[in-house]
Scaffold this active site. Sequence first.
Site, PDB file in Angstrom:
ATOM      1  N   TYR A 127       7.387   0.505   1.245  1.00 11.36           N
ATOM      2  CA  TYR A 127       8.359   0.488   2.340  1.00 11.36           C
ATOM      3  C   TYR A 127       7.678   0.300   3.695  1.00 11.36           C
ATOM      4  O   TYR A 127       6.874   1.142   4.114  1.00 11.36           O
ATOM      5  CB  TYR A 127       9.135   1.803   2.334  1.00 11.36           C
ATOM      6  N   ASN A 199       0.435   2.456   1.185  1.00  9.37           N
ATOM      7  CA  ASN A 199       1.439   2.862   2.167  1.00  9.37           C
ATOM      8  C   ASN A 199       1.870   4.294   1.854  1.00  9.37           C
ATOM      9  O   ASN A 199       3.043   4.604   1.764  1.00  9.37           O
ATOM     10  CB  ASN A 199       2.640   1.912   2.086  1.00  9.37           C
ATOM     11  N   SER A 237       4.667   4.995  -0.630  1.00  9.14           N
ATOM     12  CA  SER A 237       4.277   4.373  -1.897  1.00  9.14           C
ATOM     13  C   SER A 237       2.932   3.652  -1.871  1.00  9.14           C
ATOM     14  O   SER A 237       2.442   3.229  -0.827  1.00  9.14           O
ATOM     15  CB  SER A 237       5.335   3.392  -2.407  1.00  9.14           C
ATOM     16  N   SER A 275       7.384   8.992  -2.698  1.00  9.12           N
ATOM     17  CA  SER A 275       6.347   7.962  -2.748  1.00  9.12           C
ATOM     18  C   SER A 275       6.387   7.302  -4.119  1.00  9.12           C
ATOM     19  O   SER A 275       6.297   7.968  -5.145  1.00  9.12           O
ATOM     20  CB  SER A 275       4.962   8.587  -2.501  1.00  9.12           C
ATOM     21  N   GLY A 276       6.533   6.001  -4.126  1.00  9.50           N
ATOM     22  CA  GLY A 276       6.548   5.261  -5.390  1.00  9.50           C
ATOM     23  C   GLY A 276       5.150   4.805  -5.731  1.00  9.50           C
ATOM     24  O   GLY A 276       4.664   3.803  -5.198  1.00  9.50           O
TER      25      GLY A 276
END
Length: 371
Positions: A127, A199, A237, A275-276
């Site tokens: 993101y 990120n 993420s 967070s992915g």
Amino acid sequence: MRTRDLGIVIGAHPTGPNNAITDVAGVRVGHTTLDESGTPEVHTGVTVIVPHQDIWTEPVFAGAHRLNGSGEMTGLEWIRESGELTTAIGLTNTHSVGVVRDALVAAQVAARGEGVYWSLPVVGETYDGLLSDINGFHVRPEHVEAALAAAADGPVAEGNVGGGTGMICHGFKGGIGTSSRVTDTAGGRYTVGVLVQANHGRRERLRINGFPAGERIDATVVPEPAIPPGYEPGSGSIIVVVATDAPLLPHQCARLAQRAALGVARVGGTGEQYSGDLMLAFSTGNRGIPPYAWDENVDVAQPEVAVRMLAPQLMTRLFDLTIEATEEAIVNAMVAATTMTGRNGLTVHALDHDLLRSSLADPSARRQEPR
């Protein structure tokens, strides 16, 4: 500028010639960077990883791992089911996954021509909406096409480039980072390469070579970004892509992807709630897997596919290479990145190189694992 240019060496194993994922023979990386200040602020892009030049018609074995699932990586269900990666890999921002996926489908159609087959590309996202106009949908098919056309071996641009243009990592400017490791065996040399779109993470948890670098970099000298209300620190993420020329079967690829998560943890990532943190590993060590297309004569033409498997006793060594390369790739992303001011005037500062060196050299900077 890269981590080793600062005299910081992560891990014990040697790197490949470019210290990049492209040290795995045949792997290519391309970026399209959209970096425009004004109204709107556009700091985004797309990065592609091409496993080998015939990936559209010749799959490779792959496996995946989820550290935390607040993210998206398309195409993983078929990889989990079949163990095969059938396309190039795209990395972009969260709201551009669809257009990148569609453009990769179009690239496969262009490569294979018309026919009765399907395409399930792998596209991962992080993101960038804190710095970029993410709802403006600025990534378009021609940007994916340009990244594919630009894909090359050799050194890989890092930091504020491609899909990593508008990303934040451990409270500093993040983005794309890469690293590699090599090991010699009785059967020859194997290479493991990693590329990250970073990120994620919180500054106070940042660890480099086990030292609490994030705690020791004075926030009055390098301020943390003024994250807007409602955005939990550490959200955002990381995507980790691991490539190797070691002859791995799908389950071995999945084990390598799992160890990439340990590299994220060594730098201080915890897989926060929003967070992915998704990992994909593929091997170019088994070639000749036929493309997806039903053939009633396959029992005559090619009833079997010969494959090789790395000895299980060597997997520990590949785990070590993967963890080290992941750790260094994340740090490379921060070292290469530059300060950016984006949406709503938010400024995210780069990781100051001199302060980083001093935080690791100071004897009072007690070496420790993240709490």
